[in-house]
Scaffold this motif. Structure first.
Motif, PDB file in Angstrom:
ATOM      1  N   LYS A   1     -24.320  18.818  55.875  1.00 25.41           N
ATOM      2  CA  LYS A   1     -23.034  18.148  56.073  1.00 25.41           C
ATOM      3  C   LYS A   1     -22.522  18.330  57.502  1.00 25.41           C
ATOM      4  N   ILE A   2     -22.715  19.497  58.068  1.00 24.66           N
ATOM      5  CA  ILE A   2     -22.282  19.757  59.444  1.00 24.66           C
ATOM      6  C   ILE A   2     -23.095  18.898  60.412  1.00 24.66           C
ATOM      7  N   SER A   3     -24.396  18.786  60.194  1.00 23.17           N
ATOM      8  CA  SER A   3     -25.244  17.944  61.054  1.00 23.17           C
ATOM      9  C   SER A   3     -24.796  16.490  61.000  1.00 23.17           C
ATOM     10  N   ALA A   4     -24.485  16.000  59.810  1.00 23.78           N
ATOM     11  CA  ALA A   4     -24.002  14.617  59.668  1.00 23.78           C
ATOM     12  C   ALA A   4     -22.680  14.446  60.397  1.00 23.78           C
ATOM     13  N   TYR A   5     -21.810  15.451  60.315  1.00 20.54           N
ATOM     14  CA  TYR A   5     -20.517  15.388  61.003  1.00 20.54           C
ATOM     15  C   TYR A   5     -20.724  15.347  62.521  1.00 20.54           C
ATOM     16  N   ILE A   6     -21.632  16.175  63.030  1.00 26.61           N
ATOM     17  CA  ILE A   6     -21.904  16.181  64.473  1.00 26.61           C
ATOM     18  C   ILE A   6     -22.330  14.785  64.918  1.00 26.61           C
ATOM     19  N   LYS A   7     -23.236  14.168  64.170  1.00 26.32           N
ATOM     20  CA  LYS A   7     -23.706  12.820  64.521  1.00 26.32           C
ATOM     21  C   LYS A   7     -22.541  11.830  64.575  1.00 26.32           C
ATOM     22  N   SER A   8     -21.577  12.001  63.693  1.00 29.68           N
ATOM     23  CA  SER A   8     -20.442  11.072  63.643  1.00 29.68           C
ATOM     24  C   SER A   8     -19.466  11.275  64.804  1.00 29.68           C
ATOM     25  N   THR A   9     -19.617  12.389  65.539  1.00 30.85           N
ATOM     26  CA  THR A   9     -18.685  12.674  66.633  1.00 30.85           C
ATOM     27  C   THR A   9     -19.323  12.522  68.014  1.00 30.85           C
ATOM     28  N   TYR A  10     -20.547  12.005  68.080  1.00 31.65           N
ATOM     29  CA  TYR A  10     -21.194  11.827  69.374  1.00 31.65           C
ATOM     30  C   TYR A  10     -20.327  10.991  70.310  1.00 31.65           C
ATOM     31  N   THR A  11     -20.237  11.437  71.547  1.00 34.07           N
ATOM     32  CA  THR A  11     -19.581  10.643  72.583  1.00 34.07           C
ATOM     33  C   THR A  11     -20.534   9.511  72.975  1.00 34.07           C
ATOM     34  N   ASN A  12     -20.055   8.586  73.794  1.00 35.01           N
ATOM     35  CA  ASN A  12     -20.912   7.475  74.234  1.00 35.01           C
ATOM     36  C   ASN A  12     -22.161   7.976  74.953  1.00 35.01           C
ATOM     37  N   SER A  13     -22.005   8.974  75.808  1.00 32.67           N
ATOM     38  CA  SER A  13     -23.179   9.499  76.518  1.00 32.67           C
ATOM     39  C   SER A  13     -24.120  10.231  75.554  1.00 32.67           C
ATOM     40  N   GLU A  14     -23.561  10.882  74.548  1.00 26.89           N
ATOM     41  CA  GLU A  14     -24.398  11.570  73.558  1.00 26.89           C
ATOM     42  C   GLU A  14     -25.127  10.564  72.665  1.00 26.89           C
TER      43      GLU A  14
END
Length: 156
Positions: free
Chosen positions: A71-84
């Motif tokens: 769940k944390i990994s999925a959350y990180i993906k959802s918060t990527y900045t444009n450069s990320e």
């Protein structure tokens, strides 16, 4: 120097025998994977000492750790900045590193906190960290927040 311990269920005896008491917390470094990656575990005990609730909360947390990390990994993906987002394939292949697990006592908001993140190279030589602070109450994730300095935020 503190000896690192493997990820295993805890008992009061194991904690008192193997952990260091620092101020009002029991502390140990816990190895959580086959690559000897570890996190710092803090059991905040205050003046009352280790309770069965500490043991129960930690043991439930390690039983559900893979679910939480997914769940944390999925959350990180959802918060990527444009450069990320441009580096998404690289970031998605990076391991999620657990840095700190804190088990509290008598906290109305949460029972446990997991501080973890992913690190990647930015501009070739600089490293950037995506840090997430996750609060857990009664075995369920209550909040996940992306922080610029998760360790500093956790000390507040």
């Amino acid at each position: 120097m503190n000896k690192k311990h493997k990820l295993e269920t805890l008992t009061t005896e194991k904690i008192k025998r193997n952990f260091m008491l620092i101020n009002s917390s029991y502390f140990s470094e816990i190895i959580y994977d086959g690559n000897n990656r570890f996190f710092d575990l803090y059991l905040n005990v205050g003046t009352k000492g280790i309770s069965e609730n500490h043991i129960k909360t930690y043991n439930e947390l390690i039983d559900n750790l893979n679910e939480y990390l997914t769940k944390i990994s999925a959350y990180i993906k959802s918060t990527y900045t444009n450069s990320e987002k441009k580096k998404a394939p690289e970031l998605n292949n990076e391991n999620l590193n657990i840095e700190v697990v804190q088990i509290t006592e008598n906290n109305k908001k949460f029972d446990a906190v997991i501080v973890c993140g992913k690190e990647y190279k930015k501009l070739g030589i600089f490293k950037k960290n995506i840090g997430i602070r996750t609060e857990i109450k009664d075995g369920r994730i209550i909040t996940m927040e992306r922080k610029t300095d998760t360790l500093k935020e956790n000390l507040k």
